[in-house]
Write an enzyme that holds these catalytic residues in place. Structure first.
Site, PDB file in Angstrom:
ATOM      1  N   GLY A 236       0.776  -1.241   0.000  1.00 47.73           N
ATOM      2  CA  GLY A 236       0.000   0.000   0.000  1.00 47.73           C
ATOM      3  C   GLY A 236       0.800   1.280   0.000  1.00 47.73           C
ATOM      4  N   GLU A 278       4.309  -6.639   1.477  1.00 44.77           N
ATOM      5  CA  GLU A 278       4.044  -7.048   0.091  1.00 44.77           C
ATOM      6  C   GLU A 278       3.569  -5.889  -0.778  1.00 44.77           C
ATOM      7  OE1 GLU A 278       1.262 -10.260   0.820  1.00 44.77           O
ATOM      8  OE2 GLU A 278      -0.386  -8.846   1.051  1.00 44.77           O
ATOM      9  N   PRO A 279       4.416  -4.893  -0.993  1.00 45.82           N
ATOM     10  CA  PRO A 279       4.024  -3.808  -1.883  1.00 45.82           C
ATOM     11  C   PRO A 279       4.036  -4.225  -3.357  1.00 45.82           C
ATOM     12  CG  PRO A 279       6.279  -3.490  -1.155  1.00 45.82           C
ATOM     13  CD  PRO A 279       5.770  -4.706  -0.438  1.00 45.82           C
ATOM     14  N   ARG A 318      -7.109   3.714 -15.021  1.00 46.06           N
ATOM     15  CA  ARG A 318      -7.097   4.301 -13.678  1.00 46.06           C
ATOM     16  C   ARG A 318      -7.735   5.693 -13.596  1.00 46.06           C
ATOM     17  NH1 ARG A 318      -3.267   5.245 -10.808  1.00 46.06           N
ATOM     18  NH2 ARG A 318      -4.166   4.398  -8.908  1.00 46.06           N
ATOM     19  N   TYR A 322     -10.687   5.618 -11.008  1.00 47.56           N
ATOM     20  CA  TYR A 322     -10.393   6.178  -9.684  1.00 47.56           C
ATOM     21  C   TYR A 322     -10.133   7.679  -9.711  1.00 47.56           C
ATOM     22  CZ  TYR A 322      -8.628   1.317  -9.556  1.00 47.56           C
ATOM     23  OH  TYR A 322      -8.455  -0.028  -9.710  1.00 47.56           O
ATOM     24  N   CYS A 349     -14.712   5.116 -27.428  1.00 48.12           N
ATOM     25  CA  CYS A 349     -16.005   5.775 -27.616  1.00 48.12           C
ATOM     26  C   CYS A 349     -16.702   5.966 -26.281  1.00 48.12           C
ATOM     27  CB  CYS A 349     -16.866   4.963 -28.564  1.00 48.12           C
ATOM     28  SG  CYS A 349     -16.182   4.976 -30.207  1.00 48.12           S
ATOM     29  N   GLU A 350     -16.126   6.807 -25.449  1.00 49.74           N
ATOM     30  CA  GLU A 350     -16.623   7.102 -24.108  1.00 49.74           C
ATOM     31  C   GLU A 350     -16.191   8.520 -23.801  1.00 49.74           C
ATOM     32  OE1 GLU A 350     -17.873   5.017 -21.528  1.00 49.74           O
ATOM     33  OE2 GLU A 350     -17.793   3.193 -22.735  1.00 49.74           O
ATOM     34  N   TYR A 378      -0.468  -1.289 -12.349  1.00 54.81           N
ATOM     35  CA  TYR A 378      -1.914  -1.352 -12.608  1.00 54.81           C
ATOM     36  C   TYR A 378      -2.303  -0.705 -13.940  1.00 54.81           C
ATOM     37  CZ  TYR A 378      -1.848  -2.638  -7.687  1.00 54.81           C
ATOM     38  OH  TYR A 378      -1.586  -3.253  -6.492  1.00 54.81           O
TER      39      TYR A 378
END
Ligand code: LLP
Length: 430
Positions: A236, A278-279, A318, A322, A349-350, A378
Site C-alpha cells: 500500500g 508485500e508492496p 485508472r 479512480y 467511444c466514451e 496497474y
C-alpha cells in the site's frame, strides 16, 4: 534533445516498437526490489518481502523478482500459473484472494505454494477437504479485516469493517477458524495478514491495524493458545504520479511496523513473529512510462483543447476508474516551456475516456510522442480490449538498452478465441 527514459530515447522506442507502448525500466524495478530485500533482511526479526504481482506480472517479471530474492503475492490461478511457468520458487509464493475456487486451491496445493492466505471460513473448509483428500500439508495465514478506514479512493481501500476482504473481527469467526485449522490434519496455521489499502502516504492505517491485530492475537491466545509465527502486514505504500503526491520512504513504513510489532510482542511476552510486507505499486509504478502518438489537437474556442492519443482507458483505466491523476510531457521537445493548457483524451467511444484533465504541455502537435509518467503499476495488468483495441506491447529498458518483452496484440489475436462456423464465412448476406 528528445526525452530519455532510463537513458533510452523515447522517440526511438516509439518508432521501433510503435505506440501505445508500455516501457518498464528493469534497472529501476531491480533497484526497488533490492531496496525491499535489504530493508527486511537488515532488521530483527529478519522479515521477508513479497512483490504484489497484481501491479504488473509477466514471466520475465517473475524472473527479475526471484533474482532479487523477493517472493510473490498472487491472487488468482492465472497469476499462480504465470509464476509456475516462470519457474518461480513456489515456497516463496503467497496465494491471496477473497474467492479462490476449488480448482485454484487444488493447483496451489499441487504446486506447493509457501502460504495460502485464507480469506473466510468457507475457504478454510474447502482447503481442509482438499488437503485431507490428498494428504498434502499446507501452511496458512488468516486474513483479518482490521476495521481501519484508510484515506484513499474507496475502490482501493480494503481494511474497513464493511469490506469483502478478510475475516471480520466483530464476531467470533476468527477464533472458530483458528480452532478449526488447529484441529485439521493438514492445514497448519502460521499467522495473520491484513492489507489496509493502496497509495497511502502515511503509516497511520498500517499502525492502527497492527495495534488491532495484537488485540486479536491476545484474544486468540487466551481462547485456544495459538500464537502466530508470522504476520503479513500488506503493501500500500504510495508513489509519485504528480507533484501533488508526497511519497514517503520505504524506511518510514518499515521502521514503524517493525518497532510496533516488536513492542507489542514484548508486551504480550511472545516471540516477535517474522514480518512479511508485500508492496506492488511501490516496486513498479515509477519504473514505467507509456508512450502515445498524438492524433488530433482539437481546440474548442473558449472551452478547452483536446489532445487525442492513440490509446486511453484500454491501456490505462485508472483515471476513469479512480479519478487518478498523471503527469505527461511531449518527448519531441521536453525542454520547451509547458505552456499549452490541454486535456488528454483517449480514443475510446466514451466521454469518460480522458487520461489527463487540464495539463500544461509543450505545444502538442499531431505526430508528437507523448510520454505519460509513472504508469508501471496497474496499467498493463488492468488493460482491456474495449472497442477491440489491441493491447500494447511492453518493452523493457536497462540503462540505454531496450528489448521487447511482450509483443503487441494483433487484430488476429482479437478473434483467435472465437468459435465460428467456418461454413458461414464468405456466405453472408448484405
Ligand atoms: N496485498 C494485498 C492483499 C492487496 O490486496 C494489494 C493490493 C497489495 C498487497 C498491493 O498493494 P500496493 O502496494 O500495490 O498498493 N487497481 C488499483 C489498486 C488495487 C490494489 C488492490 N490490492 C489501482 O490501480 O490503484
Amino acid at each position: 534533445m528528445d526525452y530519455q527514459f532510463d537513458s533510452c530515447s523515447c522517440l526511438t522506442l516509439a518508432k521501433r516498437y510503435g505506440t501505445p507502448l508500455y516501457v518498464i525500466s528493469e534497472r529501476m524495478v531491480r533497484d526497488r526490489l533490492s531496496q525491499l530485500h535489504a530493508a527486511v533482511h537488515k532488521r530483527t526479526p529478519k522479515g521477508f518481502a513479497l512483490y504484489a504481482a497484481k501491479a504488473l506480472l509477466t514471466v520475465e517479471m517473475c524472473h527479475i523478482v526471484a533474482d532479487e530474492g523477493v517472493g510473490l503475492d498472487v491472487v488468482s490461478g492465472g497469476e499462480l500459473y504465470t509464476a509456475y511457468r516462470a519457474g518461480f520458487p513456489m515456497k516463496h509464493v503467497y496465494f491471496h484472494g477473497n474467492n479462490k475456487s476449488k480448482e485454484e486451491l487444488e493447483l496451489a496445493v499441487q504446486y506447493g505454494v509457501g502460504r495460502i492466505v485464507v480469506d473466510n471460513t468457507d475457504e478454510l473448509e474447502l482447503l481442509c477437504a482438499i488437503t485431507d483428500s490428498n494428504a498434502a500439508p499446507v501452511d496458512i495465514l488468516f486474513r483479518i479485516t482490521p476495521g481501519v478506514d484508510s484515506h484513499t479512493h474507496e475502490y482501493i481501500s480494503t481494511g474497513q469493517i464493511d469490506s469483502k476482504f478478510g475475516i471480520p473481527l466483530v464476531s467470533d469467526s476468527l477464533e472458530r477458524a483458528v480452532t478449526r485449522a488447529i484441529s485439521s490434519a493438514h492445514v497448519n496455521p502460521v499467522g495473520f495478514h491484513f492489507h489496509v489499502g493502496s497509495q497511502l502516504f502515511t503509516n497511520e492505517s498500517h499502525r492502527k491495524a497492527t495495534a488491532i491485530l495484537f488485540d486479536v492475537i491476545q484474544r486468540i491466545r487466551d481462547h485456544n493458545g495459538f500464537v502466530p509465527d508470522e504476520l503479513d502486514l500488506g503493501g500500500g505504500y504510495g508513489v509519485w504520479y504528480t507533484n501533488d503526491d508526497a511519497p514517503q520512504s520505504l524506511e518510514y513504513f518499515v521502521d514503524a511496523l517493525w518497532a510496533d510489532v516488536d513492542r507489542y510482542s514484548k508486551k504480550l511476552s511472545i516471540a516477535t513473529p517474522r514480518i512479511i510486507i508485500e508492496p506492488g505499486r511501490w516496486v513498479v509504478a515509477e519504473a514505467g512510462v507509456t508512450l502515445y502518438t498524438v492524433g488530433s489537437v482539437k481546440e474548442i474556442p473558449g472551452v478547452r483543447t483536446y489532445v487525442a492519443v492513440d490509446g486511453g482507458m484500454t491501456d490505462n483505466p485508472r483515471p476513469a476508474l479512480y479519478n487518478a491523476n498523471y503527469s505527461a510531457l511531449i518527448a519531441d521537445r521536453p525542454d520547451d516551456p509547458a505552456k499549452t493548457l490541454v486535456t488528454v483524451a483517449g480514443k475510446c467511444c466514451e466521454s469518460g475516456d480522458i487520461l489527463i484533465h487540464d495539463i500544461h504541455l509543450q505545444n502538442p502537435k499531431p505526430g508528437d510522442t507523448m510520454v505519460v509518467l509513472s504508469t508501471g503499476a496497474y496499467n498493463f495488468s488492468m488493460a482491456s480490449n474495449y472497442n477491440r483495441l489491441p493491447r500494447p506491447a511492453l518493452v523493457m529498458t536497462n540503462n540505454g538498452r531496450h528489448r521487447l518483452s511482450v509483443r503487441r496484440e494483433t487484430y488476429e489475436d482479437l478473434v483467435a478465441r472465437e468459435v465460428v462456423d467456418a461454413q458461414r464465412v464468405g456466405d453472408l448476406r448484405c
